[in-house]
Write a protein that holds these residues in place. Structure first.
Motif, PDB file in Angstrom:
ATOM      1  N   LEU A   1       1.979  -0.746 -11.556  1.00 54.90           N
ATOM      2  CA  LEU A   1       2.842  -0.862  -9.819  1.00 54.90           C
ATOM      3  C   LEU A   1       2.043  -0.234  -9.100  1.00 54.90           C
ATOM      4  N   GLU A   2       1.510   0.994  -9.214  1.00 55.62           N
ATOM      5  CA  GLU A   2       0.621   1.382  -8.629  1.00 55.62           C
ATOM      6  C   GLU A   2      -0.419   1.410  -7.911  1.00 55.62           C
ATOM      7  N   LEU A   3      -1.015   0.920  -8.164  1.00 54.14           N
ATOM      8  CA  LEU A   3      -2.012   0.638  -8.374  1.00 54.14           C
ATOM      9  C   LEU A   3      -2.447  -1.066  -7.638  1.00 54.14           C
ATOM     10  N   THR A   4      -1.208  -2.197  -8.095  1.00 47.76           N
ATOM     11  CA  THR A   4      -1.245  -2.935  -7.200  1.00 47.76           C
ATOM     12  C   THR A   4      -0.714  -2.934  -6.109  1.00 47.76           C
ATOM     13  N   VAL A   5      -0.129  -2.119  -6.079  1.00 47.82           N
ATOM     14  CA  VAL A   5       0.289  -1.898  -4.758  1.00 47.82           C
ATOM     15  C   VAL A   5      -0.603  -1.118  -3.388  1.00 47.82           C
ATOM     16  N   GLU A   6      -1.410  -0.869  -4.051  1.00 46.36           N
ATOM     17  CA  GLU A   6      -2.553  -0.071  -3.852  1.00 46.36           C
ATOM     18  C   GLU A   6      -3.791  -1.025  -3.529  1.00 46.36           C
ATOM     19  N   HIS A   7      -3.409  -1.806  -4.386  1.00 47.26           N
ATOM     20  CA  HIS A   7      -3.937  -3.502  -4.197  1.00 47.26           C
ATOM     21  C   HIS A   7      -3.844  -4.654  -2.952  1.00 47.26           C
ATOM     22  N   LEU A   8      -2.520  -4.620  -3.061  1.00 47.55           N
ATOM     23  CA  LEU A   8      -1.957  -5.243  -2.283  1.00 47.55           C
ATOM     24  C   LEU A   8      -2.682  -5.017  -0.709  1.00 47.55           C
ATOM     25  N   TRP A   9      -2.523  -3.896  -0.595  1.00 46.81           N
ATOM     26  CA  TRP A   9      -2.378  -3.167   0.843  1.00 46.81           C
ATOM     27  C   TRP A   9      -3.872  -2.970   1.005  1.00 46.81           C
ATOM     28  N   LEU A  10      -5.044  -2.966   0.694  1.00 50.69           N
ATOM     29  CA  LEU A  10      -6.328  -3.341   0.591  1.00 50.69           C
ATOM     30  C   LEU A  10      -6.891  -5.460   0.957  1.00 50.69           C
ATOM     31  N   VAL A  11      -5.831  -5.519   0.537  1.00 50.77           N
ATOM     32  CA  VAL A  11      -6.141  -7.204   0.796  1.00 50.77           C
ATOM     33  C   VAL A  11      -5.427  -6.925   1.843  1.00 50.77           C
TER      34      VAL A  11
END
Ligand SMILES: Nc1ncnc2c1ncn2[C@@H]1O[C@H](COP(=O)(O)OP(=O)(O)O)[C@@H](O)[C@H]1O
Ligand SMILES: [Mg+2]
Lengths: 210, 264
Positions: A15-25
């Motif tokens: 979940l944490e990495l997904t949120v990070e991912h979404l933030w970058l995108v």
């Protein structure tokens, strides 16, 4: 341990990495729209800008992503934090579809409509915001959709320079020859891409001018 | 000369071309040596075959194009010296392709300029209703989108939109050209009765002599970017000017060749 158990146990980190991912995108897409739409408008209005702008955006696309991340590493300020580099690189990649579709969308507006608007005394700004942009909106949006879907994939590579995101699982999995780790990064990334494609596609259809 | 009595109230031309020339950016000259006056309240028809420069002449009035030499005057002021947005807001513009805004309803199409000019909402609402009635459209159409209208209805909305801010001048570029014969005939008739009431100064482009004779107080015949003659409809049919005569002849042939009912 099978994959679903693995996913379950590492739920928090995924979940944490997904949120990070979404933030970058998300951030890079915002930048790409903020820069790309005005550039697209400029190229549609002033034909002489068409070649240099689209040419540059095209050129950027041909640089391999890993190389682009590498090039940006030694740049001062930028190189201090990996996520800055990742966001800049993703922004640059996202520019082309946004610029090109803005250009195409505006150029595609029925010339009779534009002429009628100009003839009745709309200023160039009024023409842009009341007529051209609304009519080009769905085309512009489909460019943004392409940019987002490509970014979701590209952002996995940002982990190579330590910018985080779902790529971390993938790179860790590659290093440890652990397929479950790779899938733990790849599956959410694929789901994100599909969800973005579907969601933005739905929005795009509803933005269609009549 | 001018059919309307109001025309005599003020003799100064509303629109005036003085030695106007227009050359395309690629260096190709189109309009040369154009001198023309349009009086208040008259309907001047620009007649000529396609490519003769009618549309270009019309666009020189509202500055969609700027003359490369000479001057165009509107109300005695050279258009080059007026604010182009102000100039255009005072001139209604109707084109064959109509160019309605497809993302706006009929009402929003019509009220766009009044809105931009900050008319109060109440006045805009009454104006839209008034205009719809004026061009013979039911008020219930106000909330429709252009693609939900017939060709004739769309052209009526185009006229209503051009009239919205009550401009004194109306430019019409083959407005009925794309319509079927019956609808065209009906819209021509409505144009005449509208013009009788509103008394606008109209420049009307057509390639159809019948339409020119029916609607024009004067007919300006153009060919290859030149103004050949300016004549009233009555004069036009008797003219010995070769091109005018050719038009008149073609017009008469159209009747002569038509199949007739055998007379009992
Ligand atoms: N951008 C342009 N550059 C050069 N020539 C043009 C351009 N646009 C139109 N023309 C030419 O101008 C002529 C059209 O004039 P126009 O005023 O539209 O005629 P009309 O309305 O009488 O049919 C045509 O011969 C066309 O080829
Ligand atoms: Mg024309």
């Amino acid at each position: 341990m099978n994959l679903s158990q693995f996913l379950h146990q590492n739920y928090d980190q995924i979940l944490e990495l997904t949120v990070e991912h979404l933030w970058l995108v998300g951030i890079s897409t915002l930048f790409a729209v903020a820069i790309g739409v005005p550039l697209g408008i400029l190229t549609a209005r002033r034909q002489v800008w068409n070649r240099p702008v689209l040419g540059t955006a095209n050129l950027i696309q041909t640089v391999p992503s890993l190389a682009l991340f590498g090039f940006l590493l030694p740049v001062p300020w930028l190189g201090e934090r990996a996520d800055r580099i990742a966001i800049l690189a993703l922004t640059l990649y996202a520019l082309l579809p946004v610029i090109r579709n803005t250009y195409t969308g505006i150029r595609g507006v029925d010339p009779a409509v534009v002429e009628a608007g100009r003839g009745m005394g709309l200023t160039e700004t009024q023409l842009l915001f009341q007529v051209e942009l609304p009519l080009a909106l769905s085309v512009i949006f489909s460019g943004i959709r392409v940019a987002v879907v490509v970014s979701v994939g590209l952002a996995t590579i940002a982990a190579a320079i330590g910018a985080g995101g779902l790529g971390e699982f993938i790179f860790r999995g590659l290093a440890m020859v652990n397929n479950q780790l790779i899938l733990a990064g790849a599956i959410p990334a694929a789901i994100l891409a599909l969800a973005a494609d579907f969601g933005l596609g739905w929005l795009e259809k509803h933005l269609q001018p009549r | 000369m001018v059919g309307n009595m109001e025309g005599t109230a003020s003799d100064a031309p509303v629109i005036e071309f003085r030695h106007v020339g227009y050359t395309w950016p690629n260096g190709r000259p189109l309009i040369t040596g154009l001198n023309l006056e349009v009086g208040r309240g008259e309907t001047l028809v620009l007649l000529g075959r396609s490519g003769s420069g009618k549309t270009t002449t019309l666009k020189l009035i509202n500055r969609l194009l700027n003359p490369t030499c000479g001057k165009v005057l509107v109300n005695g002021v050279p258009t080059a010296e007026t604010d182009v947005i102000h100039l255009r807001r005072g001139i209604g513009y109707v084109i064959q392709d109509v160019g309605l805004f497809p993302h706006y309803t009929v009402a929003r199409n019509i009220e766009l300029v009044p809105k931009i000019e900050n008319w109060p909402a109440e006045r805009i609402r009454t104006r839209v209703a008034e205009l719809l009635e004026l061009v013979g459209l039911d008020v219930s159409l106000a909330s429709r989108y252009p693609h939900e209208l017939s060709g004739g209805q769309r052209q009526r909305v185009g006229v209503a939109r051009a009239l919205a801010a009550d401009p004194a001048i109306l430019l019409m570029d083959e407005p009925f050209g794309a319509l079927d014969a019956l609808t065209r005939h009906q819209l021509q008739r409505e144009f005449l009765s509208l013009q009788k009431r509103l008394n606008k100064t109209v420049v009307f482009v057509t390639h159809d002599l019948r339409e020119a004779l029916r609607l024009g107080s004067r007919i300006a015949l153009m060919d290859a970017g030149r103004l050949i003659v300016v004549l009233t409809p009555q004069e036009f049919l008797r003219s010995r000017e070769p091109l005018a005569a050719a038009y008149a002849q073609a017009f008469e042939d159209g009747f002569a060749d038509a199949p007739r009912e055998p007379t009992p």
